[in-house]
Design an enzyme around this catalytic site. Structure first.
Site, mmCIF file in Angstrom:
data_model
loop_
_atom_site.group_PDB
_atom_site.id
_atom_site.type_symbol
_atom_site.label_atom_id
_atom_site.label_comp_id
_atom_site.label_asym_id
_atom_site.label_seq_id
_atom_site.Cartn_x
_atom_site.Cartn_y
_atom_site.Cartn_z
ATOM 1 N N HIS A 95 -2.067 -4.151 3.145
ATOM 2 C CA HIS A 95 -3.127 -3.136 3.030
ATOM 3 C C HIS A 95 -4.498 -3.732 2.767
ATOM 4 O O HIS A 95 -5.495 -3.044 2.875
ATOM 5 C CB HIS A 95 -2.791 -2.169 1.879
ATOM 6 C CG HIS A 95 -1.384 -1.688 1.922
ATOM 7 N ND1 HIS A 95 -0.366 -2.273 1.190
ATOM 8 C CD2 HIS A 95 -0.814 -0.706 2.636
ATOM 9 C CE1 HIS A 95 0.765 -1.650 1.455
ATOM 10 N NE2 HIS A 95 0.525 -0.706 2.329
ATOM 11 N N GLU A 97 -5.475 0.484 0.787
ATOM 12 C CA GLU A 97 -6.390 0.058 1.864
ATOM 13 C C GLU A 97 -7.824 0.496 1.557
ATOM 14 O O GLU A 97 -8.775 -0.264 1.763
ATOM 15 C CB GLU A 97 -5.938 0.630 3.213
ATOM 16 C CG GLU A 97 -6.819 0.085 4.346
ATOM 17 C CD GLU A 97 -6.510 0.688 5.707
ATOM 18 O OE1 GLU A 97 -5.347 1.018 5.972
ATOM 19 O OE2 GLU A 97 -7.462 0.808 6.501
ATOM 20 N N ASN A 110 0.602 6.433 6.934
ATOM 21 C CA ASN A 110 0.851 6.780 8.335
ATOM 22 C C ASN A 110 2.114 7.616 8.507
ATOM 23 O O ASN A 110 2.205 8.433 9.410
ATOM 24 C CB ASN A 110 0.826 5.525 9.220
ATOM 25 C CG ASN A 110 2.100 4.737 9.129
ATOM 26 O OD1 ASN A 110 3.043 5.016 9.840
ATOM 27 N ND2 ASN A 110 2.154 3.762 8.227
HETATM 28 S S1 SF4 Z 1 -0.380 0.469 10.536
HETATM 29 FE FE1 SF4 Z 1 -2.015 -0.475 11.754
HETATM 30 S S2 SF4 Z 1 -3.451 -1.318 10.244
HETATM 31 FE FE2 SF4 Z 1 -1.522 -0.881 9.156
HETATM 32 S S3 SF4 Z 1 -0.379 -2.779 9.235
HETATM 33 FE FE3 SF4 Z 1 0.246 -1.611 11.033
HETATM 34 S S4 SF4 Z 1 -1.122 -2.305 12.696
HETATM 35 FE FE4 SF4 Z 1 -2.027 -2.936 10.770
#
Ligand code: SF4
Length: 324
Positions: free
Chosen positions: A90, A142, A241
């Site tokens: 992160h 992050e 995410n």
């Molecule tokens: S989600 Fe995107 S920013 Fe996060 S580790 Fe994976 S590639 Fe990298």
């Protein structure tokens, strides 16, 4: 003598279940790299290797690395002298490597290169005399790491469109925006449009800093959700995410649930469900997906159908210390 009567094969009693499985799903290039850094560090230096913060937000991954000799801590002052330490995918505020250098620690930076790219953008905008509006989740590592790339007072964090109303800057203050890499593509587009409307001179990246993996997983989740009665997303509650994937499906009017492991599934959820959508956040390994399919197979006759939204070939280089 007559041959003994033979029963016909048992008719499959389980009702069918179509599983639309998203592609891409699960590990991204940044997560692959971060895990490989810890594993290679363990091979090269031996256990223990310290890791500041969960290397990626997934308990299964963290527990597997613990079993190999990694020790997870939240702050650098918990790391003893003379042992290697890895910084998570992160990213970290600048003060963290600075302190590691002061203590002459052997540190390995597993910050995803796409997060580092945002860090460099932040530095450049401040050098150009601009105040940064960072679109991200306050308190997420992050956002904390990106905030820590610039001097105090040079960055304002916002999470929603509604916060833009209350932003006050001197009329002549040059402004720039940056975003977290794991945001909702749709929400972020709305926030950026609102920022540009309120501050017409604001500059920033062409669209946003949302990474390829986040965008692709959201696109695949949308396609899967469109044809499903229920969507299951494998991921941790602190994985930005993964939570966004649940939101994507819900926004399409679908029932969607975040699960961490196969045993989280309540069979009652499957009542009346003919088509189930399945995906996994960027920090969830494929082994968890296979375990979910196996558990579904305990109750239903699973017909797995991949829904491919994008092909991914991204690979990131390892840090120099571990490359050879
Ligand atoms: S989600 Fe995107 S920013 Fe996060 S580790 Fe994976 S590639 Fe990298």
């Amino acid at each position: 003598m007559n041959a003994p009567f033979q029963q016909p094969p048992a008719v499959e009693a389980k009702p069918p279940l179509t599983v639309l499985i998203a592609a891409p799903r699960g590990f991204c290039a940044g997560v692959d790299r971060a895990i490989e850094i810890v594993e290679r560090a363990l091979d090269r230096y031996g256990a223990p290797v310290y890791v500041r913060h969960e290397i990626v937000h997934n308990r299964y991954v963290v527990e597997s690395l613990k079993a190999k000799g990694a020790i997870f801590v939240e702050e650098l002052d918990e790391v003893p002298d003379n042992v290697p330490v890895v910084f998570s995918a992160h990213g970290v505020p600048k003060s963290v490597p600075a302190e590691a250098e002061r203590r002459e620690l052997n540190y390995l930076d597993a910050t995803c290169p796409l997060v580092s790219k945002v860090h460099r953008q932040a530095e450049r905008q401040v050098e150009a005399g601009r105040h940064i509006i960072f679109v991200g989740h306050r308190g997420h590592p992050e956002a904390v790491g990106t905030y820590g790339q610039v001097p105090e007072g040079q960055m304002t964090v916002i999470e929603t469109v509604s916060e833009i109303e209350s932003l006050e800057f001197p009329a002549d203050m040059p402004l720039a925006f940056l975003t977290q890499t794991t945001l909702s593509v749709d929400d972020t587009a709305e926030i950026i449009a609102a920022l540009k409307a309120r501050f017409p001179g604001i500059v920033g990246p062409k669209a946003d800093d949302i990474c390829y993996a986040t965008s692709n997983r959201q696109a695949a989740a949308k396609q899967v959700a469109a044809g499903s009665d229920l969507v299951l997303v494998i991921g941790a509650p602190n994985s930005s995410n993964s939570v966004r994937l649940v939101e994507v499906a819900k926004r399409m009017g679908k029932d969607a649930r975040l699960i961490q492991r196969a045993s989280d599934i309540d069979p009652l959820w499957l009542e009346g469900i003919e088509t189930l959508g399945l995906t996994a956040g960027a920090s969830a390994p494929e082994v968890l997906v296979r375990a979910v399919i196996a558990r579904l197979g305990e109750w239903r006759r699973v017909d797995e159908q991949p829904i491919v939204a994008a092909e991914e070939k991204m690979v990131f280089k390892l840090p120099r210390q571990l490359a050879s």
